[in-house]
Design an enzyme around this catalytic site. Structure first.
Site, PDB file in Angstrom:
ATOM      1  N   SER A  42      45.393  39.709  36.998  1.00 20.59           N
ATOM      2  CA  SER A  42      44.188  39.314  36.484  1.00 20.59           C
ATOM      3  C   SER A  42      43.466  39.473  37.680  1.00 20.59           C
ATOM      4  CB  SER A  42      44.095  38.495  35.173  1.00 20.59           C
ATOM      5  OG  SER A  42      44.628  37.606  35.922  1.00 20.59           O
ATOM      6  N   THR A  47      40.383  33.473  37.912  1.00 22.02           N
ATOM      7  CA  THR A  47      39.211  32.776  38.692  1.00 22.02           C
ATOM      8  C   THR A  47      40.329  31.370  39.332  1.00 22.02           C
ATOM      9  OG1 THR A  47      38.641  30.397  37.016  1.00 22.02           O
ATOM     10  CG2 THR A  47      36.914  32.306  37.540  1.00 22.02           C
ATOM     11  N   SER A  57      50.911  32.666  38.913  1.00 22.24           N
ATOM     12  CA  SER A  57      51.829  33.445  39.285  1.00 22.24           C
ATOM     13  C   SER A  57      51.211  34.564  40.201  1.00 22.24           C
ATOM     14  CB  SER A  57      53.372  33.544  39.045  1.00 22.24           C
ATOM     15  OG  SER A  57      54.171  34.515  39.670  1.00 22.24           O
ATOM     16  N   GLU A 106      45.539  22.920  32.150  1.00 26.76           N
ATOM     17  CA  GLU A 106      45.093  23.805  31.537  1.00 26.76           C
ATOM     18  C   GLU A 106      43.802  23.181  30.553  1.00 26.76           C
ATOM     19  OE1 GLU A 106      48.091  24.601  28.444  1.00 26.76           O
ATOM     20  OE2 GLU A 106      49.833  25.819  30.202  1.00 26.76           O
ATOM     21  N   GLY A 107      42.954  22.362  31.132  1.00 25.33           N
ATOM     22  CA  GLY A 107      42.131  22.256  30.422  1.00 25.33           C
ATOM     23  C   GLY A 107      41.531  20.762  29.969  1.00 25.33           C
ATOM     24  N   GLY A 110      39.780  17.949  33.094  1.00 22.75           N
ATOM     25  CA  GLY A 110      39.064  17.490  33.999  1.00 22.75           C
ATOM     26  C   GLY A 110      38.853  19.054  34.346  1.00 22.75           C
ATOM     27  N   ARG A 252      45.314  48.218  26.545  1.00 19.07           N
ATOM     28  CA  ARG A 252      45.008  47.529  25.423  1.00 19.07           C
ATOM     29  C   ARG A 252      44.017  47.268  24.171  1.00 19.07           C
ATOM     30  NH1 ARG A 252      46.293  41.146  24.659  1.00 19.07           N
ATOM     31  NH2 ARG A 252      44.498  40.856  25.564  1.00 19.07           N
ATOM     32  N   TYR A 315      59.834  39.602  32.080  1.00 16.92           N
ATOM     33  CA  TYR A 315      57.777  39.698  30.802  1.00 16.92           C
ATOM     34  C   TYR A 315      57.692  41.709  29.833  1.00 16.92           C
ATOM     35  CZ  TYR A 315      52.402  40.466  31.305  1.00 16.92           C
ATOM     36  OH  TYR A 315      50.779  40.640  31.139  1.00 16.92           O
TER      37      TYR A 315
HETATM   38  C1  LIG Z   1      45.073  41.975  31.255  1.00 20.65           C
HETATM   39  C2  LIG Z   1      45.184  39.741  32.140  1.00 20.65           C
HETATM   40  C3  LIG Z   1      47.050  39.950  33.243  1.00 20.65           C
HETATM   41  C4  LIG Z   1      47.180  38.935  33.570  1.00 20.65           C
HETATM   42  N1  LIG Z   1      48.381  38.629  34.316  1.00 20.65           N
HETATM   43  C5  LIG Z   1      47.982  37.339  35.280  1.00 20.65           C
HETATM   44  C6  LIG Z   1      49.397  37.243  36.752  1.00 20.65           C
HETATM   45  O1  LIG Z   1      50.068  38.609  36.632  1.00 20.65           O
HETATM   46  N2  LIG Z   1      49.688  35.973  37.052  1.00 20.65           N
HETATM   47  C7  LIG Z   1      49.316  35.242  36.411  1.00 20.65           C
HETATM   48  O2  LIG Z   1      49.525  34.004  36.872  1.00 20.65           O
HETATM   49  N3  LIG Z   1      49.084  35.371  35.014  1.00 20.65           N
HETATM   50  C8  LIG Z   1      47.993  36.117  34.711  1.00 20.65           C
HETATM   51  N4  LIG Z   1      46.921  36.644  33.905  1.00 20.65           N
HETATM   52  C9  LIG Z   1      46.827  35.391  32.830  1.00 20.65           C
HETATM   53  C10 LIG Z   1      45.859  34.286  33.058  1.00 20.65           C
HETATM   54  O3  LIG Z   1      44.917  35.308  34.167  1.00 20.65           O
HETATM   55  C11 LIG Z   1      45.758  33.348  34.359  1.00 20.65           C
HETATM   56  O4  LIG Z   1      46.352  33.044  33.660  1.00 20.65           O
HETATM   57  C12 LIG Z   1      44.783  32.896  34.725  1.00 20.65           C
HETATM   58  O5  LIG Z   1      45.079  31.572  35.625  1.00 20.65           O
HETATM   59  C13 LIG Z   1      43.778  32.581  34.346  1.00 20.65           C
HETATM   60  O6  LIG Z   1      42.390  31.633  34.581  1.00 20.65           O
HETATM   61  P1  LIG Z   1      40.870  31.998  33.958  1.00 20.65           P
HETATM   62  O7  LIG Z   1      40.549  32.082  35.683  1.00 20.65           O
HETATM   63  O8  LIG Z   1      41.265  33.594  33.688  1.00 20.65           O
HETATM   64  O9  LIG Z   1      40.959  30.835  33.063  1.00 20.65           O
HETATM   65  P2  LIG Z   1      41.086  30.756  31.718  1.00 20.65           P
HETATM   66  O10 LIG Z   1      42.060  32.400  30.781  1.00 20.65           O
HETATM   67  O11 LIG Z   1      39.475  31.174  31.218  1.00 20.65           O
HETATM   68  O12 LIG Z   1      41.289  29.464  31.122  1.00 20.65           O
HETATM   69  C14 LIG Z   1      42.469  29.606  31.351  1.00 20.65           C
HETATM   70  C15 LIG Z   1      42.448  27.991  31.000  1.00 20.65           C
HETATM   71  O13 LIG Z   1      42.083  26.984  32.115  1.00 20.65           O
HETATM   72  C16 LIG Z   1      41.572  26.405  32.026  1.00 20.65           C
HETATM   73  N5  LIG Z   1      40.769  26.422  33.399  1.00 20.65           N
HETATM   74  C17 LIG Z   1      40.070  27.352  33.607  1.00 20.65           C
HETATM   75  N6  LIG Z   1      39.311  27.241  34.606  1.00 20.65           N
HETATM   76  C18 LIG Z   1      38.939  25.682  34.865  1.00 20.65           C
HETATM   77  C19 LIG Z   1      39.230  24.691  35.304  1.00 20.65           C
HETATM   78  N7  LIG Z   1      38.394  25.368  36.801  1.00 20.65           N
HETATM   79  N8  LIG Z   1      39.364  23.596  35.471  1.00 20.65           N
HETATM   80  C20 LIG Z   1      40.331  23.244  34.813  1.00 20.65           C
HETATM   81  N9  LIG Z   1      40.078  23.769  34.109  1.00 20.65           N
HETATM   82  C21 LIG Z   1      40.497  25.419  33.813  1.00 20.65           C
HETATM   83  C22 LIG Z   1      41.135  26.442  30.325  1.00 20.65           C
HETATM   84  O14 LIG Z   1      40.218  25.226  30.201  1.00 20.65           O
HETATM   85  C23 LIG Z   1      42.107  26.894  29.998  1.00 20.65           C
HETATM   86  O15 LIG Z   1      42.590  25.838  29.536  1.00 20.65           O
HETATM   87  C24 LIG Z   1      46.228  37.671  32.750  1.00 20.65           C
HETATM   88  C25 LIG Z   1      45.800  37.710  31.929  1.00 20.65           C
HETATM   89  C26 LIG Z   1      45.202  39.260  32.403  1.00 20.65           C
HETATM   90  C27 LIG Z   1      44.360  39.261  30.608  1.00 20.65           C
END
Ligand SMILES: Cc1cc2nc3c(=O)[nH]c(=O)nc-3n(C[C@H](O)[C@H](O)[C@H](O)COP(=O)(O)OP(=O)(O)OC[C@H]3O[C@@H](n4cnc5c(N)ncnc54)[C@H](O)[C@@H]3O)c2cc1C
Length: 407
Positions: A42, A47, A57, A106-107, A110, A252, A315
């Site tokens: 992702s 972020t 991971s 997980e948010g 804070g 997807r 996975y």
């Molecule tokens: C196509 C795809 C591929 C993926 N591949 C992987 C992979 O290879 N490895 C992996 O680990 N994950 C993967 N993921 C899952 C996801 O991208 C990860 O878990 C990523 O770490 C989430 O980051 P995000 O910024 O997208 O957070 P979001 O999806 O926006 O939020 C996820 C959670 O984190 C919390 N959160 C987000 N930012 C903050 C912040 N600044 N402070 C506090 N809480 C916060 C949110 O409240 C929410 O509960 C994938 C997802 C997709 C859609």
């Protein structure tokens, strides 16, 4: 919220604001000759703050570590004040550490606002490899050997037969000389070496480092492949297999227009439960599809994405043809839930890196003792006493009781 705040090229750390997306973080570091090495699929959309909040991971964790190995300090702003250490260190013994509260939060507690990461000079070389195996058992023996060989390449992934064939189907058509070479390769693999196209599996490997490190790892890979009946299938298959997982993530939305709904889900399984978990998921899917009257044949494939000393991340990719089925999204969710139950019963974990959120929160209380759950809930009261961050993920979901099993 996405700026590079500090780059320390001697101690090899970089501090970023937590809103920076993965691809931007890596772009900024690369312009200065560095990488964090964190590369989730992702990458382009997730972020730094999200990685920390979900315990992410990356695909190259064998070389660079998971997010918990990469982050050296972090700041999370809570209603009770910022949670952080005065500064990050390579390691400290200071009792229970604030960073442990933030990772995987997980948010709920804070907002993660900044983090200091370990960084590495860009690798001298990057090399792709791939190996074919007659059966998934042989492929699992190969990755087991590699996991314990003492110098594991940056990424080693094993795809099951269906995912291997799916990858082949997505390949562009070869033309001219490439077409002839491709046909000869197929003849060699299926006729001369007697690989059965409906059983064979593939391992894709990414090696990073110095030329000497890479050739050492290549020797280890070759020895493990020889011992498990593997056949070197070359760099371009390795590269294509590595990129396939990005493609699966993006395909997807396209498939949804054809009434095919898909989902991915993952787990950690000890080495001796890998086949039990994959087998349980396949068997349960058949039952669930019958119960929900899902037409056609479901698509279910797995890959081993992360190797550990004691187990692996499995996975799964699921695709269901749901044309004519009432409320297809609910059916997909019910089937995914049933498959999670099968994973847990067969000895897999609740999640490897997707986290718990809301979808899996009903299972979290089975994963820890009541006192552990109470201690974690107490953190919420301390950080966010009036529930400003009422996102309700994980143990903090509405309606959760305080009566978990004592595992
Ligand atoms: C196509 C795809 C591929 C993926 N591949 C992987 C992979 O290879 N490895 C992996 O680990 N994950 C993967 N993921 C899952 C996801 O991208 C990860 O878990 C990523 O770490 C989430 O980051 P995000 O910024 O997208 O957070 P979001 O999806 O926006 O939020 C996820 C959670 O984190 C919390 N959160 C987000 N930012 C903050 C912040 N600044 N402070 C506090 N809480 C916060 C949110 O409240 C929410 O509960 C994938 C997802 C997709 C859609």
């Amino acid at each position: 919220m996405d700026r590079l705040l500090d780059l320390d090229v001697t101690n090899l750390t970089a501090t970023f604001e937590a809103g920076v997306r993965g691809s931007e973080l890596e772009r900024v570091l690369a312009t200065r000759g560095f990488t964090s090495g964190h590369e989730p699929d992702s990458m382009e959309i997730s972020t730094l703050g999200g990685w920390i909040a979900t315990n992410a991971s990356g695909m190259k964790k064998n070389r660079y570590g998971n997010i918990e190995d990469i982050v050296e300090n972090v700041t999370m702003v809570t209603p009770a004040g910022p949670i952080r250490c005065a500064r990050g260190f390579a390691r400290t013994s200071m009792g229970i550490q604030p960073m442990g509260i933030v990772l995987g939060s997980e948010g709920n507690l804070g907002i993660v606002t900044r983090a200091t990461l370990r960084i590495h000079p860009l690798p001298e070389k990057q090399v792709f490899e791939s190996y074919l195996f007659h059966t998934s058992r042989d492929g699992l023996d190969f990755v087991y050997r590699i996991a314990h060989c003492g110098s594991v390449p940056a990424s080693v992934r094993l795809m099951d037969n269906l995912q291997f064939r799916f990858g082949q189907a997505l390949r562009g058509r070869h033309l001219g000389l490439k077409r002839i070479v491709s046909r000869l390769q197929r003849y060699l693999v299926t006729r001369v070496l007697a690989f059965d196209p409906s059983r064979m599996v593939v391992a894709t490997v990414v090696l990073e480092g110095t030329a000497a490190e890479i050739s050492h790892q290549q020797r280890l890979l070759k020895a493990a492949a020889r011992a498990t009946g593997g056949f070197g299938a070359g760099a371009s298959n390795g590269r294509q297999g590595y990129m396939l997982t990005y493609a699966i993530a993006y395909i997807r939305d396209f498939l949804a227009t054809l009434h095919i709904l898909g989902e991915t889900f993952e787990t950690t399984a000890p080495w001796d439960r890998v086949e039990a978990v994959t087998g349980a998921v396949s068997a349960r899917l058949v039952e669930l599809c019958q119960a929900h009257r899902v037409p056609g044949k479901p698509f279910l494939s797995w890959r081993i994405t992360q190797l550990y000393h004691t187990g692996v991340c499995i996975y799964f990719t699921l695709g269901l043809y749901l044309k004519g089925v009432d409320n297809p999204a609910r059916v997909l969710a019910a089937i995914e839930r049933g498959l999670r139950v099968a994973i847990l019963e067969a000895g897999g974990s609740i999640s490897h890196h997707h986290g718990v959120g809301k979808i899996r929160r009903e299972f979290i209380s089975t994963q820890m003792s009541p006192a552990a759950a109470r201690a974690i809930r107490a953190l919420k009261s301390a950080c966010d006493p009036t529930n400003v961050f009422g996102i309700g993920n994980n143990l903090f979901g509405a309606g959760e009781t305080d009566a978990p099993h004592d595992p």
